[in-house]
Design a protein around this motif. Structure first.
Motif, PDB file in Angstrom:
ATOM      1  N   LEU A 127       0.825  -1.209   0.000  1.00 46.22           N
ATOM      2  CA  LEU A 127       0.000   0.000   0.000  1.00 46.22           C
ATOM      3  C   LEU A 127       0.856   1.254   0.000  1.00 46.22           C
ATOM      4  O   LEU A 127       0.516   2.252  -0.648  1.00 46.22           O
ATOM      5  N   LEU A 128       1.983   1.232   0.723  1.00 44.75           N
ATOM      6  CA  LEU A 128       2.866   2.385   0.742  1.00 44.75           C
ATOM      7  C   LEU A 128       3.431   2.645  -0.643  1.00 44.75           C
ATOM      8  O   LEU A 128       3.439   3.787  -1.124  1.00 44.75           O
ATOM      9  N   ALA A 129       3.888   1.590  -1.309  1.00 43.54           N
ATOM     10  CA  ALA A 129       4.437   1.757  -2.652  1.00 43.54           C
ATOM     11  C   ALA A 129       3.385   2.273  -3.614  1.00 43.54           C
ATOM     12  O   ALA A 129       3.629   3.170  -4.429  1.00 43.54           O
ATOM     13  N   PHE A 130       2.157   1.720  -3.495  1.00 45.03           N
ATOM     14  CA  PHE A 130       1.059   2.155  -4.352  1.00 45.03           C
ATOM     15  C   PHE A 130       0.708   3.615  -4.103  1.00 45.03           C
ATOM     16  O   PHE A 130       0.525   4.402  -5.027  1.00 45.03           O
ATOM     17  N   PRO A 171     -13.890  -9.511 -20.213  1.00 47.30           N
ATOM     18  CA  PRO A 171     -13.469  -8.831 -18.981  1.00 47.30           C
ATOM     19  C   PRO A 171     -12.266  -9.536 -18.369  1.00 47.30           C
ATOM     20  O   PRO A 171     -12.167 -10.757 -18.397  1.00 47.30           O
ATOM     21  N   ALA A 172     -11.357  -8.735 -17.814  1.00 46.00           N
ATOM     22  CA  ALA A 172     -10.148  -9.313 -17.223  1.00 46.00           C
ATOM     23  C   ALA A 172     -10.440 -10.001 -15.908  1.00 46.00           C
ATOM     24  O   ALA A 172      -9.775 -10.979 -15.556  1.00 46.00           O
ATOM     25  N   ALA A 173     -11.417  -9.478 -15.152  1.00 40.37           N
ATOM     26  CA  ALA A 173     -11.698 -10.052 -13.836  1.00 40.37           C
ATOM     27  C   ALA A 173     -13.020  -9.528 -13.302  1.00 40.37           C
ATOM     28  O   ALA A 173     -13.439  -8.407 -13.623  1.00 40.37           O
ATOM     29  N   PHE A 174     -13.659 -10.356 -12.471  1.00 41.90           N
ATOM     30  CA  PHE A 174     -14.761  -9.930 -11.623  1.00 41.90           C
ATOM     31  C   PHE A 174     -14.218  -9.974 -10.194  1.00 41.90           C
ATOM     32  O   PHE A 174     -13.868 -11.044  -9.684  1.00 41.90           O
ATOM     33  N   VAL A 175     -14.116  -8.813  -9.565  1.00 42.93           N
ATOM     34  CA  VAL A 175     -13.513  -8.701  -8.240  1.00 42.93           C
ATOM     35  C   VAL A 175     -14.632  -8.445  -7.230  1.00 42.93           C
ATOM     36  O   VAL A 175     -15.435  -7.528  -7.395  1.00 42.93           O
ATOM     37  N   ASP A 184      -4.082  -4.461  -5.886  1.00 40.94           N
ATOM     38  CA  ASP A 184      -3.910  -5.491  -6.913  1.00 40.94           C
ATOM     39  C   ASP A 184      -4.441  -5.021  -8.265  1.00 40.94           C
ATOM     40  O   ASP A 184      -3.755  -5.134  -9.289  1.00 40.94           O
ATOM     41  N   VAL A 185      -5.667  -4.479  -8.273  1.00 39.35           N
ATOM     42  CA  VAL A 185      -6.301  -4.087  -9.532  1.00 39.35           C
ATOM     43  C   VAL A 185      -5.460  -3.061 -10.297  1.00 39.35           C
ATOM     44  O   VAL A 185      -5.351  -3.125 -11.524  1.00 39.35           O
ATOM     45  N   LEU A 186      -4.841  -2.131  -9.580  1.00 34.52           N
ATOM     46  CA  LEU A 186      -4.091  -1.057 -10.253  1.00 34.52           C
ATOM     47  C   LEU A 186      -2.624  -1.399 -10.518  1.00 34.52           C
ATOM     48  O   LEU A 186      -1.884  -0.542 -11.025  1.00 34.52           O
ATOM     49  N   LEU A 189      -1.927  -8.660 -15.364  1.00 38.02           N
ATOM     50  CA  LEU A 189      -2.997  -9.386 -16.034  1.00 38.02           C
ATOM     51  C   LEU A 189      -4.154  -8.470 -16.410  1.00 38.02           C
ATOM     52  O   LEU A 189      -4.953  -8.800 -17.292  1.00 38.02           O
ATOM     53  N   TYR A 190      -4.274  -7.318 -15.746  1.00 35.74           N
ATOM     54  CA  TYR A 190      -5.378  -6.397 -15.987  1.00 35.74           C
ATOM     55  C   TYR A 190      -4.966  -5.207 -16.858  1.00 35.74           C
ATOM     56  O   TYR A 190      -5.790  -4.353 -17.171  1.00 35.74           O
TER      57      TYR A 190
END
Length: 238
Positions: free
Chosen positions: A6-9, A71-75, A126-128, A132-133
């Motif tokens: 989270l810090l890196a993001f 769609p790449a994913a359903f989260v 993860d999403v950002l 894969l997304y």
């Protein structure tokens, strides 16, 4: 480990430096109407089927995906969101990426706000950043207070805990509502990331769900901020 991710993001977003991989679009919607803390009521189940048929399933009548796009994913995050996504995800033969915040009887964690905060942060991290997304469309079905809620956000100063904050929607100004209303189950928030590799959104659209198939004509589609009209004896929890 999560704190370092989270810090890196956060540093990437704050600095304006693009992440290595960012979706082209994120489609956000709320879970369906509830029977209780674990399952959808009959209206919510109908909504899940209607969404698959008209908007989110493979071959949907008014698909939110481009021609030829998968769609790449359903989260998802809770049992309600898992249940809502299931019919559409099944048509694509896709698994769901579940950041589980499931209520467990007698557990000190349950689906408490702190758990939902943490799982929402993990999901967005993860999403950002997930390759894969990259450049694709991700669907996020979420709990409404953790999509956007001004009071909840104010209770956690210095933290980002809602999708509105974590996905950078608050930077788009008043076009993005600061709270997802409790009576609204029937909207999509569509977020566009138009600069490749950058986690800064470039466009936002709120789209109302409206089901034209006669089988789903009774599924409510009230305007934003208006009270939902549920069928009598629906068994739905208001």
């Amino acid at each position: 480990m999560l704190s370092r991710v989270l810090l890196a993001f956060s540093l990437l977003v704050a600095s304006g430096i693009g992440a290595a991989a960012v979706p082209a679009r994120i489609i956000i919607l709320r879970h369906g109407e509830k029977q209780d803390g674990f399952a959808l009521c009959s209206v919510g189940v109908q909504r899940s089927l209607a969404l698959s048929t008209q908007y989110l399933g493979k071959g949907a009548a008014d698909s939110l995906f481009a021609s030829g796009e998968t769609p790449a994913a359903f989260v998802t995050i809770t049992l309600h969101t898992l249940e809502l996504a299931s019919p559409a995800a099944q048509t694509w033969s896709l698994p769901q990426s579940l950041y589980s915040a499931v209520p467990i009887s007698g557990s000190p964690l349950g689906d408490s706000t702190a758990v939902l905060n943490m799982r929402t942060q993990e999901a967005v991290a993860d999403v950002l950043t997930n390759p894969l997304y990259n450049g694709k469309t991700v669907v996020m079905i979420w709990e409404h207070k953790h999509i956007a809620n001004k009071k909840l956000e104010a209770a956690y100063p210095g933290q980002k805990i809602t999708l509105r904050q974590l996905l950078g929607l608050d930077a788009l100004g008043s076009q993005v509502p600061d709270t997802w209303k409790g009576d609204n189950y029937d909207y999509f928030w569509i977020v566009t990331y138009g600069t490749a590799g950058s986690p800064v959104p470039t466009a936002f659209t709120a789209q109302k769900q409206h089901f034209t198939a006669s089988a789903y004509a009774a599924v409510p589609h009230n305007d934003w901020g208006k009270k939902e009209k549920l069928p009598a004896n629906s068994g739905c929890k208001s």
